[in-house]
Scaffold this motif. Structure first.
Motif, PDB file in Angstrom:
ATOM      1  N   UNK A 134       4.018  18.144   4.782  1.00  0.00           N
ATOM      2  CA  UNK A 134       4.714  18.324   6.051  1.00  0.00           C
ATOM      3  C   UNK A 134       6.195  18.541   5.750  1.00  0.00           C
ATOM      4  N   UNK A 135       6.715  19.694   6.191  1.00  0.00           N
ATOM      5  CA  UNK A 135       8.092  20.031   5.833  1.00  0.00           C
ATOM      6  C   UNK A 135       9.042  20.076   7.023  1.00  0.00           C
ATOM      7  N   UNK A 136       8.493  20.164   8.229  1.00  0.00           N
ATOM      8  CA  UNK A 136       9.381  20.253   9.382  1.00  0.00           C
ATOM      9  C   UNK A 136       8.603  19.992  10.672  1.00  0.00           C
ATOM     10  N   UNK A 137       9.304  20.104  11.782  1.00  0.00           N
ATOM     11  CA  UNK A 137       8.710  19.853  13.095  1.00  0.00           C
ATOM     12  C   UNK A 137       9.034  21.017  14.020  1.00  0.00           C
ATOM     13  N   UNK A 138       8.018  21.506  14.689  1.00  0.00           N
ATOM     14  CA  UNK A 138       8.200  22.543  15.694  1.00  0.00           C
ATOM     15  C   UNK A 138       8.316  21.874  17.062  1.00  0.00           C
ATOM     16  N   UNK A 139       9.485  21.994  17.669  1.00  0.00           N
ATOM     17  CA  UNK A 139       9.730  21.413  18.990  1.00  0.00           C
ATOM     18  C   UNK A 139       9.381  22.464  20.051  1.00  0.00           C
ATOM     19  N   UNK A 140       8.900  22.067  21.221  1.00  0.00           N
ATOM     20  CA  UNK A 140       8.671  23.045  22.290  1.00  0.00           C
ATOM     21  C   UNK A 140       9.912  23.901  22.507  1.00  0.00           C
ATOM     22  N   UNK A 141       9.720  25.175  22.773  1.00  0.00           N
ATOM     23  CA  UNK A 141      10.859  26.093  22.919  1.00  0.00           C
ATOM     24  C   UNK A 141      11.806  25.691  24.044  1.00  0.00           C
ATOM     25  N   UNK A 142      11.257  25.088  25.091  1.00  0.00           N
ATOM     26  CA  UNK A 142      12.076  24.675  26.227  1.00  0.00           C
ATOM     27  C   UNK A 142      11.768  23.240  26.608  1.00  0.00           C
ATOM     28  N   UNK A 143      12.816  22.476  26.901  1.00  0.00           N
ATOM     29  CA  UNK A 143      12.649  21.080  27.300  1.00  0.00           C
ATOM     30  C   UNK A 143      13.536  20.782  28.508  1.00  0.00           C
ATOM     31  N   UNK A 144      13.055  19.894  29.363  1.00  0.00           N
ATOM     32  CA  UNK A 144      13.861  19.400  30.474  1.00  0.00           C
ATOM     33  C   UNK A 144      14.414  18.044  30.078  1.00  0.00           C
ATOM     34  N   UNK A 145      15.737  17.924  30.026  1.00  0.00           N
ATOM     35  CA  UNK A 145      16.379  16.702  29.557  1.00  0.00           C
ATOM     36  C   UNK A 145      17.521  16.304  30.487  1.00  0.00           C
ATOM     37  N   UNK A 146      17.799  15.006  30.500  1.00  0.00           N
ATOM     38  CA  UNK A 146      18.868  14.491  31.354  1.00  0.00           C
ATOM     39  C   UNK A 146      20.201  14.488  30.624  1.00  0.00           C
ATOM     40  N   UNK A 147      21.252  14.828  31.347  1.00  0.00           N
ATOM     41  CA  UNK A 147      22.608  14.774  30.805  1.00  0.00           C
ATOM     42  C   UNK A 147      23.104  13.339  30.918  1.00  0.00           C
ATOM     43  N   UNK A 148      23.402  12.718  29.785  1.00  0.00           N
ATOM     44  CA  UNK A 148      23.834  11.319  29.800  1.00  0.00           C
ATOM     45  C   UNK A 148      25.346  11.156  29.694  1.00  0.00           C
ATOM     46  N   UNK A 195      27.347  23.309  28.498  1.00  0.00           N
ATOM     47  CA  UNK A 195      26.755  23.490  29.822  1.00  0.00           C
ATOM     48  C   UNK A 195      27.816  24.020  30.783  1.00  0.00           C
ATOM     49  N   UNK A 196      27.417  24.603  31.914  1.00  0.00           N
ATOM     50  CA  UNK A 196      28.390  25.079  32.906  1.00  0.00           C
ATOM     51  C   UNK A 196      29.230  23.927  33.453  1.00  0.00           C
ATOM     52  N   UNK A 197      30.384  24.228  33.968  1.00  0.00           N
ATOM     53  CA  UNK A 197      31.323  23.216  34.453  1.00  0.00           C
ATOM     54  C   UNK A 197      30.781  22.404  35.625  1.00  0.00           C
ATOM     55  N   UNK A 198      29.840  22.960  36.387  1.00  0.00           N
ATOM     56  CA  UNK A 198      29.347  22.256  37.573  1.00  0.00           C
ATOM     57  C   UNK A 198      28.276  21.207  37.261  1.00  0.00           C
ATOM     58  N   UNK A 199      27.798  21.158  36.017  1.00  0.00           N
ATOM     59  CA  UNK A 199      26.774  20.176  35.650  1.00  0.00           C
ATOM     60  C   UNK A 199      27.404  18.788  35.575  1.00  0.00           C
ATOM     61  N   UNK A 200      26.731  17.799  36.181  1.00  0.00           N
ATOM     62  CA  UNK A 200      27.256  16.437  36.217  1.00  0.00           C
ATOM     63  C   UNK A 200      26.343  15.473  35.469  1.00  0.00           C
ATOM     64  N   UNK A 201      26.915  14.346  35.069  1.00  0.00           N
ATOM     65  CA  UNK A 201      26.148  13.306  34.396  1.00  0.00           C
ATOM     66  C   UNK A 201      24.995  12.846  35.297  1.00  0.00           C
ATOM     67  N   UNK A 202      23.815  12.648  34.677  1.00  0.00           N
ATOM     68  CA  UNK A 202      22.653  12.202  35.423  1.00  0.00           C
ATOM     69  C   UNK A 202      21.757  13.331  35.890  1.00  0.00           C
ATOM     70  N   UNK A 203      22.237  14.554  35.831  1.00  0.00           N
ATOM     71  CA  UNK A 203      21.419  15.689  36.232  1.00  0.00           C
ATOM     72  C   UNK A 203      20.492  16.119  35.096  1.00  0.00           C
ATOM     73  N   UNK A 204      19.399  16.756  35.459  1.00  0.00           N
ATOM     74  CA  UNK A 204      18.459  17.262  34.462  1.00  0.00           C
ATOM     75  C   UNK A 204      18.624  18.767  34.329  1.00  0.00           C
ATOM     76  N   UNK A 205      18.527  19.231  33.091  1.00  0.00           N
ATOM     77  CA  UNK A 205      18.690  20.649  32.818  1.00  0.00           C
ATOM     78  C   UNK A 205      17.573  21.142  31.903  1.00  0.00           C
ATOM     79  N   UNK A 206      17.343  22.446  31.925  1.00  0.00           N
ATOM     80  CA  UNK A 206      16.395  23.078  31.018  1.00  0.00           C
ATOM     81  C   UNK A 206      17.167  23.617  29.823  1.00  0.00           C
ATOM     82  N   UNK A 207      16.664  23.319  28.609  1.00  0.00           N
ATOM     83  CA  UNK A 207      17.364  23.704  27.385  1.00  0.00           C
ATOM     84  C   UNK A 207      16.449  24.529  26.486  1.00  0.00           C
TER      85      UNK A 207
END
Length: 238
Positions: free
Chosen positions: A172-186, A214-226
Protein backbone atom coordinates in the motif's frame (compact mmCIF):
# COMPACT_ATOMS: atom_id res chain seq x y z
CA UNK A 1 -10.97 -17.08 -4.29
CA UNK A 2 -9.65 -14.58 -6.79
CA UNK A 3 -11.38 -14.35 -10.15
CA UNK A 4 -10.03 -12.30 -13.00
CA UNK A 5 -11.54 -11.04 -16.22
CA UNK A 6 -10.09 -8.87 -18.94
CA UNK A 7 -11.94 -6.20 -20.90
CA UNK A 8 -10.77 -6.12 -24.50
CA UNK A 9 -12.25 -4.84 -27.76
CA UNK A 10 -15.65 -4.09 -26.31
CA UNK A 11 -16.35 -7.51 -24.76
CA UNK A 12 -16.98 -7.52 -21.02
CA UNK A 13 -17.45 -10.69 -19.01
CA UNK A 14 -17.90 -10.34 -15.27
CA UNK A 15 -17.80 -13.29 -12.85
CA UNK A 16 -21.04 -14.35 -11.12
CA UNK A 17 -19.88 -12.78 -7.85
CA UNK A 18 -20.04 -9.31 -9.37
CA UNK A 19 -23.19 -7.54 -10.49
CA UNK A 20 -21.21 -5.12 -12.62
CA UNK A 21 -22.55 -2.19 -10.64
CA UNK A 22 -19.87 -1.75 -7.98
CA UNK A 23 -17.85 1.43 -8.21
CA UNK A 24 -14.86 -0.15 -9.96
CA UNK A 25 -16.73 -2.38 -12.38
CA UNK A 26 -19.18 0.34 -13.32
CA UNK A 27 -16.32 2.73 -13.96
CA UNK A 28 -14.19 0.27 -15.90
CA UNK A 29 -17.14 -1.20 -17.73
CA UNK A 30 -17.92 2.22 -19.10
CA UNK A 31 -14.41 2.52 -20.45
CA UNK A 32 -13.94 -1.11 -21.39
CA UNK A 33 -16.27 -0.88 -24.37
CA UNK A 34 -13.82 1.47 -26.00
CA UNK A 35 -10.58 0.65 -24.19
CA UNK A 36 -7.42 0.96 -26.26
CA UNK A 37 -5.50 -1.25 -23.86
CA UNK A 38 -6.54 -4.22 -21.72
CA UNK A 39 -8.01 -3.47 -18.32
CA UNK A 40 -8.01 -6.21 -15.75
CA UNK A 41 -10.64 -6.41 -13.04
CA UNK A 42 -9.94 -8.53 -10.00
CA UNK A 43 -12.79 -9.76 -7.84
CA UNK A 44 -12.22 -10.79 -4.27
CA UNK A 45 -15.15 -11.51 -1.97
CA UNK A 46 -17.46 -9.37 -4.06
CA UNK A 47 -15.16 -6.35 -4.14
CA UNK A 48 -13.56 -5.03 -7.31
CA UNK A 49 -10.05 -3.79 -7.81
CA UNK A 50 -8.64 -2.41 -11.02
CA UNK A 51 -5.24 -2.86 -12.56
CA UNK A 52 -4.34 -0.68 -15.52
CA UNK A 53 -1.71 -1.93 -17.92
CA UNK A 54 0.09 -0.05 -20.67
CA UNK A 55 0.99 3.54 -21.36
CA UNK A 56 -0.52 7.00 -21.07
CA UNK A 57 0.02 10.17 -23.08
CA UNK A 58 1.36 13.22 -21.29
CA UNK A 59 -1.61 15.08 -22.80
CA UNK A 60 -3.89 12.95 -20.59
CA UNK A 61 -2.16 13.76 -17.30
CA UNK A 62 -4.48 14.87 -14.51
CA UNK A 63 -3.90 15.47 -10.78
CA UNK A 64 -3.76 11.98 -9.25
CA UNK A 65 -2.62 10.18 -12.42
CA UNK A 66 -0.19 7.38 -11.51
CA UNK A 67 2.84 6.80 -13.77
CA UNK A 68 5.99 4.73 -13.43
CA UNK A 69 9.53 6.00 -13.96
CA UNK A 70 12.86 4.40 -13.10
CA UNK A 71 11.03 1.49 -11.48
CA UNK A 72 9.06 3.67 -9.06
CA UNK A 73 5.45 4.90 -8.97
CA UNK A 74 4.81 8.63 -9.21
CA UNK A 75 1.61 10.62 -8.73
CA UNK A 76 0.98 13.67 -10.88
CA UNK A 77 0.43 16.55 -8.46
CA UNK A 78 0.34 19.44 -10.93
CA UNK A 79 0.45 19.72 -14.70
CA UNK A 80 0.52 22.56 -17.20
CA UNK A 81 0.26 22.21 -20.97
CA UNK A 82 2.43 24.86 -22.61
CA UNK A 83 2.29 25.78 -26.30
CA UNK A 84 4.99 28.34 -27.05
CA UNK A 85 4.82 30.67 -30.03
CA UNK A 86 7.75 28.82 -31.55
CA UNK A 87 8.84 25.28 -30.99
CA UNK A 88 7.01 22.15 -29.86
CA UNK A 89 4.39 22.07 -27.12
CA UNK A 90 5.31 20.48 -23.80
CA UNK A 91 3.77 19.49 -20.48
CA UNK A 92 5.33 20.81 -17.26
CA UNK A 93 4.58 18.65 -14.21
CA UNK A 94 5.21 18.25 -10.51
CA UNK A 95 5.47 14.57 -9.58
CA UNK A 96 5.53 12.88 -6.18
CA UNK A 97 7.33 9.60 -5.60
CA UNK A 98 4.77 7.42 -3.81
CA UNK A 99 7.52 5.44 -2.07
CA UNK A 100 9.86 8.17 -0.83
CA UNK A 101 7.35 11.09 -0.85
CA UNK A 102 9.96 13.22 -2.63
CA UNK A 103 8.64 15.63 -5.29
CA UNK A 104 10.31 16.48 -8.57
CA UNK A 105 9.63 18.85 -11.46
CA UNK A 106 9.71 17.18 -14.84
CA UNK A 107 8.87 18.33 -18.36
CA UNK A 108 7.45 15.99 -20.99
CA UNK A 109 6.95 16.51 -24.70
CA UNK A 110 3.27 17.01 -25.56
CA UNK A 111 1.89 13.61 -26.47
CA UNK A 112 4.92 11.78 -25.06
CA UNK A 113 4.11 8.21 -24.06
CA UNK A 114 4.79 7.31 -20.42
CA UNK A 115 4.35 3.99 -18.62
CA UNK A 116 1.26 3.81 -16.43
CA UNK A 117 1.89 2.56 -12.89
CA UNK A 118 0.30 -0.85 -12.44
CA UNK A 119 -1.77 -0.35 -9.30
CA UNK A 120 -4.73 -1.90 -7.54
CA UNK A 121 -7.32 -0.09 -5.44
CA UNK A 122 -8.86 -1.55 -2.30
CA UNK A 123 -12.11 -0.11 -0.94
CA UNK A 124 -11.39 0.93 2.64
CA UNK A 125 -12.59 3.20 5.42
CA UNK A 126 -10.53 5.60 7.49
CA UNK A 127 -11.16 4.66 11.13
CA UNK A 128 -8.81 6.72 13.30
CA UNK A 129 -5.38 8.34 13.63
CA UNK A 130 -2.83 6.90 16.02
CA UNK A 131 -0.17 9.55 16.32
CA UNK A 132 1.53 9.87 12.93
CA UNK A 133 -0.12 6.66 11.71
CA UNK A 134 -3.51 6.52 10.02
CA UNK A 135 -5.55 3.35 10.35
CA UNK A 136 -7.78 2.07 7.56
CA UNK A 137 -10.12 -0.91 7.51
CA UNK A 138 -10.68 -3.09 4.44
CA UNK A 139 -14.45 -3.02 3.88
CA UNK A 140 -14.48 -6.65 2.72
CA UNK A 141 -11.96 -8.46 4.92
CA UNK A 142 -12.11 -6.05 7.92
CA UNK A 143 -8.32 -6.15 8.08
CA UNK A 144 -6.52 -3.01 9.25
CA UNK A 145 -3.80 -1.19 7.35
CA UNK A 146 -1.59 1.47 8.95
CA UNK A 147 0.01 4.23 6.91
CA UNK A 148 2.34 7.00 8.00
CA UNK A 149 0.72 10.39 7.52
CA UNK A 150 1.19 11.96 4.10
CA UNK A 151 -0.17 15.48 3.75
CA UNK A 152 -1.28 14.74 0.19
CA UNK A 153 -4.25 12.72 1.49
CA UNK A 154 -4.16 13.09 5.29
CA UNK A 155 -5.40 16.69 5.17
CA UNK A 156 -8.78 15.39 4.02
CA UNK A 157 -9.15 12.43 6.38
CA UNK A 158 -12.32 12.32 8.45
CA UNK A 159 -13.36 9.35 10.57
CA UNK A 160 -15.64 7.07 8.58
CA UNK A 161 -14.53 8.46 5.19
CA UNK A 162 -14.70 5.90 2.38
CA UNK A 163 -11.43 5.84 0.42
CA UNK A 164 -9.40 3.54 -1.81
CA UNK A 165 -5.96 2.29 -0.78
CA UNK A 166 -3.53 2.23 -3.70
CA UNK A 167 -1.47 -0.95 -3.91
CA UNK A 168 1.71 -1.27 -5.99
CA UNK A 169 3.80 -4.44 -6.00
CA UNK A 170 1.68 -5.81 -3.13
CA UNK A 171 2.44 -2.75 -0.98
CA UNK A 172 0.00 0.00 0.00
CA UNK A 173 1.64 3.21 -1.17
CA UNK A 174 -1.04 5.88 -1.00
CA UNK A 175 -4.70 6.75 -0.51
CA UNK A 176 -7.23 7.82 -3.10
CA UNK A 177 -9.60 10.37 -1.57
CA UNK A 178 -13.01 11.07 -3.16
CA UNK A 179 -12.61 13.79 -5.79
CA UNK A 180 -15.13 16.02 -4.03
CA UNK A 181 -15.92 16.39 -0.33
CA UNK A 182 -18.32 18.51 1.68
CA UNK A 183 -16.48 19.94 4.69
CA UNK A 184 -17.10 22.55 7.35
CA UNK A 185 -15.03 25.72 7.63
CA UNK A 186 -13.66 25.83 11.17
CA UNK A 187 -11.52 28.95 10.92
CA UNK A 188 -11.41 31.93 8.57
CA UNK A 189 -11.62 35.70 8.61
CA UNK A 190 -15.14 37.13 9.01
CA UNK A 191 -17.25 36.86 5.87
CA UNK A 192 -17.99 39.98 3.85
CA UNK A 193 -21.74 40.13 3.26
CA UNK A 194 -22.82 40.78 -0.28
CA UNK A 195 -19.30 40.29 -1.60
CA UNK A 196 -20.14 37.41 -3.93
CA UNK A 197 -18.66 38.49 -7.24
CA UNK A 198 -15.51 40.43 -6.38
CA UNK A 199 -13.22 37.50 -7.08
CA UNK A 200 -11.20 38.03 -3.89
CA UNK A 201 -10.21 35.06 -1.74
CA UNK A 202 -8.97 34.34 1.78
CA UNK A 203 -7.52 31.37 3.64
CA UNK A 204 -9.87 28.96 5.40
CA UNK A 205 -9.13 25.97 7.63
CA UNK A 206 -11.46 23.01 7.17
CA UNK A 207 -12.59 20.48 9.77
CA UNK A 208 -9.98 17.99 8.57
CA UNK A 209 -7.13 20.49 8.91
CA UNK A 210 -6.78 21.30 5.23
CA UNK A 211 -6.21 24.97 4.41
CA UNK A 212 -7.59 26.25 1.11
CA UNK A 213 -8.56 29.54 -0.51
CA UNK A 214 -12.26 30.45 -0.38
CA UNK A 215 -14.35 33.45 -1.52
CA UNK A 216 -14.56 36.41 0.85
CA UNK A 217 -18.23 35.79 1.66
CA UNK A 218 -17.60 32.35 3.21
CA UNK A 219 -17.97 32.40 7.00
CA UNK A 220 -16.83 30.14 9.82
CA UNK A 221 -19.25 27.26 10.42
CA UNK A 222 -20.44 27.06 6.83
CA UNK A 223 -20.05 23.93 4.73
CA UNK A 224 -18.41 24.01 1.33
CA UNK A 225 -17.69 21.61 -1.52
CA UNK A 226 -13.98 21.07 -2.18
CA UNK A 227 -12.09 19.48 -5.08
CA UNK A 228 -9.52 17.35 -3.23
CA UNK A 229 -7.36 16.91 -6.35
CA UNK A 230 -6.63 20.62 -6.69
CA UNK A 231 -7.52 21.92 -3.19
CA UNK A 232 -10.00 24.21 -4.91
CA UNK A 233 -13.22 25.66 -3.51
CA UNK A 234 -16.19 24.56 -5.62
CA UNK A 235 -19.33 25.88 -4.00
CA UNK A 236 -21.13 26.74 -0.79
CA UNK A 237 -23.34 23.95 0.54
CA UNK A 238 -26.67 24.99 2.04
Amino acid sequence: MLQTTTLVSGRTTLPPSCSGHCSSCHHIGGQGLYARRPLRIQHRRGACQTRAAGNISSNDFRPGTMIEMDGAPYRVMEHLHVKPGKGAAFVRTKLKNSITSNTIDKTFRAGETVASATVEKKDSQFTYADGAEYVFMDMNTYEETRLVRDETWAKYMKEGLQVALIVWNDKVISVDVPNQLTLEVTETAPGVKGNTVSGGTKAATLETGAVIQVPLFIAQGQKIMVDTRTDAYLSKVK
